[in-house]
Design an enzyme around this catalytic site. Structure first.
Site, PDB file in Angstrom:
ATOM      1  N   ASP A 157       0.827  -1.201   0.000  1.00  0.00           N
ATOM      2  CA  ASP A 157       0.000   0.000   0.000  1.00  0.00           C
ATOM      3  C   ASP A 157       0.865   1.257   0.000  1.00  0.00           C
ATOM      4  O   ASP A 157       1.852   1.340   0.740  1.00  0.00           O
ATOM      5  CB  ASP A 157      -0.879  -0.014   1.262  1.00  0.00           C
ATOM      6  CG  ASP A 157      -1.899   1.106   1.256  1.00  0.00           C
ATOM      7  OD1 ASP A 157      -2.774   1.088   0.386  1.00  0.00           O
ATOM      8  OD2 ASP A 157      -1.800   2.007   2.121  1.00  0.00           O
ATOM      9  N   GLU A 176       1.735  -0.469  -4.973  1.00  0.00           N
ATOM     10  CA  GLU A 176       0.812   0.606  -5.349  1.00  0.00           C
ATOM     11  C   GLU A 176       1.660   1.868  -5.441  1.00  0.00           C
ATOM     12  O   GLU A 176       2.039   2.447  -4.431  1.00  0.00           O
ATOM     13  CB  GLU A 176      -0.285   0.782  -4.296  1.00  0.00           C
ATOM     14  CG  GLU A 176      -1.312   1.816  -4.740  1.00  0.00           C
ATOM     15  CD  GLU A 176      -2.078   2.475  -3.604  1.00  0.00           C
ATOM     16  OE1 GLU A 176      -3.157   3.009  -3.862  1.00  0.00           O
ATOM     17  OE2 GLU A 176      -1.584   2.490  -2.452  1.00  0.00           O
TER      18      GLU A 176
HETATM   19  C1  GLC Z   1      -4.127   3.210  -0.610  1.00  0.00           C
HETATM   20  C2  GLC Z   1      -5.370   2.359  -0.549  1.00  0.00           C
HETATM   21  C3  GLC Z   1      -6.503   3.198  -0.038  1.00  0.00           C
HETATM   22  C4  GLC Z   1      -6.161   3.665   1.358  1.00  0.00           C
HETATM   23  C5  GLC Z   1      -4.831   4.406   1.363  1.00  0.00           C
HETATM   24  C6  GLC Z   1      -4.319   4.571   2.762  1.00  0.00           C
HETATM   25  O1  GLC Z   1      -4.218   4.219  -1.552  1.00  0.00           O
HETATM   26  O2  GLC Z   1      -5.640   1.792  -1.798  1.00  0.00           O
HETATM   27  O3  GLC Z   1      -7.727   2.507  -0.028  1.00  0.00           O
HETATM   28  O4  GLC Z   1      -7.172   4.507   1.843  1.00  0.00           O
HETATM   29  O5  GLC Z   1      -3.833   3.705   0.656  1.00  0.00           O
HETATM   30  O6  GLC Z   1      -3.898   3.350   3.272  1.00  0.00           O
END
Ligand code: GLC
Ligand code: CA
Length: 555
Positions: free
Chosen positions: A221, A275
């Protein structure tokens, strides 16, 4: 700019151990997939009861959004214990069973690891508050004294990605006003201090914890945000708030190199998936160097409008970014953070970006569905791996009329409703029946945590199964075809000549598989002889209608 390692040749076909190079990965948002105990919230029992659906769909792997112990201030992205399952979802034993059962069906499991921030309910944070300023416990997070005479102003002007200040003030153990802590997201998500070796050790241990439990990979994440500018330099707030200019530091790559060594130390190497929201292509590619992450999400494709030139450009750029580092591209149309693509593609402006969600814009659902059908054939024919977000196989649209009182996204709450946030793509999946909860929960259960539209009676898995024209059957056919077609997944890709506003490309060493997508407003002749394996809508003889895609075998 980070240095890029020497190019590495892309393999023609992924080795079985490198399954991530070609995999179709299904994203499960556990709160909304299926509820087994009737509390209106999805859980692991619900997933275990629906593994048949995943197997019939034909996916290679499942990525779970966070299932860990959490106060759920950001739907589980506020993790209190990375080694425990939240009781709302089940138990660790159930998670282990689920992994085993999925493996029996040939489905791999990817867990979500959230390293940027923890939870205000985590033992570490509670201890840091208790022990007070200057302690080693506080150094695990980003605590700072405030500015102003009495420290009443935040240490700087950074804003939270969810809106409002990125700092919250604490009280000292004696009750007097104390230091502030940094949170790039909600106040319940304190950022960890990645300069501190104890933080690094903790996450290496968390990785081993899940890899030892046979998780096949992790989704990381907010992977580019971990390391912050230690000077906490302020910046021009007219800049888009995401990605933050004070993150994505070169030091973060050492973290991922050590994670990669851990992933590679298993006899069946584990996948590292990032991500990484970064508009700068070189900085993005730096995360995919051969000794770092295996793949990262491709948000440029997700945000791309349904327009031929833009799509062609984003595909070319994606291939060009990945080739020098030898990493396979990924393709994704929807996830739990963005409006569903049936809705996006039915609007006048079909593009998406985080600052411009267009919620409430007029939508032509029929057009959106038609394009979504074509888009999945395009997506699954591109080289690399692909992600499906639960419910897209049912053609679910964004739910835009959730009553304010029921909205739960911190993005909505922290902007006082100015940003409607992400609840609309998180509405529980309809499985069967004529009225809510559509088989999401057992009979006599509490209402689902977000309300389902009554119109979803036509979108249930049961209603679509066996209907050759349904979205679900299109997904099933496309995935079966992809599995049986060696030219798909990782491997060669070549654009073919095509009429204006038509995208055509071949796949495989001999180019024997062809995908054609008609983005023009009139029917087009399929540009080659061959057998049509699959099309997203009916063909008119050899004519491909507008907003329709076809897969053709050229041999
Ligand atoms: C990422 C996740 C999202 C979350 C954020 C904080 O972007 O995909 O859903 O709110 O991180 O963890
Ligand atoms: Ca439940």
């Amino acid at each position: 700019m980070a240095e890029i390692h020497a190019p590495q040749a892309t393999r023609a076909r992924a080795l079985p151990t490198e399954w991530w190079r070609s995999a179709v990965i299904y994203q499960i948002y556990p709160r909304s997939f299926a509820d087994s105990n009737g509390d209106g919230i999805g859980d692991l029992g619900g997933v275990r009861a629906h593994l048949d659906h995943l197997e019939a769909l034909g996916v290679d792997a499942v990525w779970f959004n966070p299932w860990y112990a959490s106060p759920q201030a950001d739907a589980g992205y506020d993790v209190a214990d990375y080694r425990a399952i939240d009781p709302v979802f089940g138990t660790l034993a159930e998670a282990e069973e689920l992994i085993r059962e999925a493996h029996e069906r040939g489905i791999r499991i990817i867990v979500d690891v959230v390293p940027n921030h923890s939870s205000t309910a985590s033992p570490w944070f509670l201890e840091a508050l208790r022990i007070g300023p200057g302690s080693a416990s506080r150094d695990l997070f980003c605590f700072r004294a405030g500015r102003g005479e009495d420290g009443e102003l935040p240490p700087n002007e950074w804003q939270s990605i969810f809106g409002g200040p990125a700092w919250t003030r604490t009280s000292n153990p004696d009750g007097s006003p104390g230091e502030w802590y940094l949170h790039l997201f909600a106040a319940e998500q304190p950022d960890l201090n990645w300069e501190n070796p104890k933080v690094r050790e903790e996450f290496e241990d968390v990785l081993r914890f899940w890899f030892d439990r046979s998780a096949d990979g992790i989704r990381i994440d907010s992977a580019a945000l971990l390391m912050k500018d230690p000077a906490l330099t302020d910046f021009d707030h007219t800049d888009p708030p995401f990605p933050h200019p004070y993150t994505d530091r070169d030091e973060v790559h050492a973290v991922y190199r050590s994670w990669r060594a851990i992933a590679d130390s298993y006899p069946e190497p584990r996948a590292l998936i990032g991500e990484v929201w970064l508009p700068d292509a070189d900085r993005f590619a730096a995360y995919l160097r051969p000794d770092e992450l295996h793949t990262a999400f491709n948000f440029a494709f997700l945000g791309c409008p349904w327009e031929p030139d833009a799509l062609r450009q984003v595909i070319d750029e994606t291939l060009a970014v990945h080739a020098p580092v030898g990493a396979p591209p990924t393709w994704v149309l929807s996830n739990h953070d963005v409006p569903r693509h049936v809705t996006r593609y039915g609007r006048a402006d079909t593009s998406f970006n985080l600052e411009y969600r267009q919620l409430g814009a007029p939508t032509d659902r029929t057009l959106g569905l038609r394009r979504a059908r074509a888009a999945i054939l395009l997506t699954l024919a591109l080289p690399g791996s692909a992600y499906l977000y639960q419910g897209e196989e049912l053609g679910l649209e964004e739910v835009e009329d959730i009553p304010e009182a029921l909205r739960q996204d911190p993005m909505f709450l922290r902007t006082q409703g100015e940003n409607l946030g992400r609840d609309g793509c998180r509405v529980p999946v309809p499985w069967s029946g004529q009225e809510p909860p559509f088989g999401f929960s057992p009979p006599d259960a509490r209402e689902p945590w977000l309300p389902q539209p009554p119109a979803w009676r036509d979108r249930t898995v049961a209603a679509q199964t066996g209907d050759p024209d349904s979205m679900l059957e299109l997904y099933r056919r496309a995935l079966a075809c992809r599995r049986g077609e060696p030219a798909l997944g990782d491997g060669p890709f070549t654009w073919l000549p095509a009429p204006e506003s038509v995208l055509a490309f071949s796949r495989g060493p001999q180019g024997r598989f062809v995908c054609v997508v008609n983005l023009s407003d009139r029917a087009t002749e399929l540009p080659m002889a061959g057998t049509v394996l699959l099309s997203s809508g009916p063909l008119d003889g050899t004519q491909l209608p507008p907003d329709t895609a076809a897969w053709v075998s050229n041999c």
